[in-house]
Enzyme design. Sequence first.
Site, PDB file in Angstrom:
ATOM      1  CE  LYS A 116      -2.903 -71.008  48.938  1.00  0.00           C
ATOM      2  NZ  LYS A 116      -1.954 -70.106  48.274  1.00  0.00           N
ATOM      3  CD  GLU A 200      -0.689 -74.139  57.947  1.00  0.00           C
ATOM      4  OE1 GLU A 200      -0.318 -74.674  56.839  1.00  0.00           O
ATOM      5  OE2 GLU A 200      -0.963 -72.969  58.535  1.00  0.00           O
ATOM      6  CG  HIS A 235      -7.870 -64.679  57.445  1.00  0.00           C
ATOM      7  ND1 HIS A 235      -7.202 -65.559  59.312  1.00  0.00           N
ATOM      8  CD2 HIS A 235      -8.937 -65.664  58.613  1.00  0.00           C
ATOM      9  CE1 HIS A 235      -7.557 -66.417  59.970  1.00  0.00           C
ATOM     10  NE2 HIS A 235      -8.783 -66.182  58.994  1.00  0.00           N
ATOM     11  NE  ARG A 292      -1.701 -62.309  44.431  1.00  0.00           N
ATOM     12  CZ  ARG A 292      -1.577 -61.247  45.937  1.00  0.00           C
ATOM     13  NH1 ARG A 292      -0.607 -60.795  45.707  1.00  0.00           N
ATOM     14  NH2 ARG A 292      -1.994 -62.060  46.951  1.00  0.00           N
TER      15      ARG A 292
END
Length: 503
Positions: A116, A200, A235, A292
Amino acid sequence: MLRKCLIANRGEIAVRILRACRELGVRTVAVYSEVDADARHVHLADEAVALGGAAPSESYLNADRLIAAALATGCDCVHPGYGFLSEVETFAEAVIAAGLVWVGPPPDAIRRMGVKTEARALIQKAGVPLAPGFQSDAADDAAFLTAAGQIGYPVMVKAAGGGGGKGIRVVYDPAALAESLAAARREALHAFGDPRVYLEKFIERARHIEIQVFGDSHGNIVHLFERECSAQRRHQKVIEESPSPLLTPELRVDMGAAAVEAARAVGYVNAGTVEFIAAASGEYYFLEMNTRLQVEHPVTELVAGLDLVKLQFAVAAGEALPFTQADLMQRGHAIEARLYAEDPRAGFLPATGVLLRFLPPTGLGVRVDSGVESGDAITIHYDPMIAKIIVHDSTRAGAIRRLDAALRETTLIGTTTNLGFLRALVNHPAFAASEIDTNFIERHLDELLPSDDLPLPDAALIAVALSDLSSGRTAGSAQAANDAPGDPWALADGFRLGRGGTP
């Protein structure tokens, strides 16, 4: 054209790929663990190969056995589905090195988007909006504390090497940052083998918008519009829909273009999804890219009028995309709900057991993607998804009504499910008003939990059994007919030549 495919997966996605292969005339090889020997995807495939024990490491995560099975059965391609090895670049490289076609993106794109922190750096260079953050492999906790203060609380601590909601902590107080860093590192190391984390900015009352992208080996990349996945728990997505009620036409074009640039930055080929976090004000920020096919791809298929799995095979075979961006448009509204064997009143713990009776909904505008049928068992070994129930209608309000009707029609006896929870969410006024954000379920969980389910009386179970006997149908006959439409031998209705059905 590809001739024979090994499907390196199980369950619902394996069945979905099998159906696409059947329409394309591609022969199929299923793989299975010892507990999946009688699974639906095994029966539907042209051939099946046993991999090993129930543990994923002994079966669906065993790259050597998967490639050996593909070669031994004469396959020319491998489709990974989603989960398991679908985003492991070393598996993709090994498939290609064995002389097989990988039905997915280039291994380098998987690697670059899989880390990431590296993905954020690439996206920043591509000019795609990024939420304020901090990343450094060498920084100590003190440096993270300083950076968090500069970003402004609340902040998210996120795993650098993975996704799926693992390795994430939201921090509101500087005093809790050190503990959250340590916890996220432990979880990330366990889940991904990589303890690195980054910070973040946490966007409160955020909406989760993802853009489906598709590229070919001829340099063409398009987006297939958005899906909104704001209805999620810890999440993990619960309900997905398209179009997103949040997006204006201008914002849709802007986000679609940003997603295409993100894909172009890594030379992307095949199906992928660029995920964004959006504020109610219309600002949006890159979240991650999933290299994907997504679980929720049927939502896009219904509004775009495309078969994404068949398109994956075409692109993997070297064909160019058969359309341009200008050719694409959204039609109507689609919503998907994920039906799980889990107990909402017990913290959504998986609920194992045999599906004594599973009758999925049917009807105009209703689609069900499932890897199980009546008589199958939900085990402790794999994801407890029972089915994805997807509906399509001309309007969002119509799609919501259709989804509620489909959920109401769904019959399932044998294990606890989240069916009541899904109905409560779909019928909540905030969902109808499109006021759902990524933390809505946590804030309103008490309103969404179903009352304690009363056990079905013995009489009800007996009635189900007698219904089967009197109709001459086996538990899986309806599903079997679905799998082989138009085939009279697929329906176990007791028919005999020259005579009526057996009583």
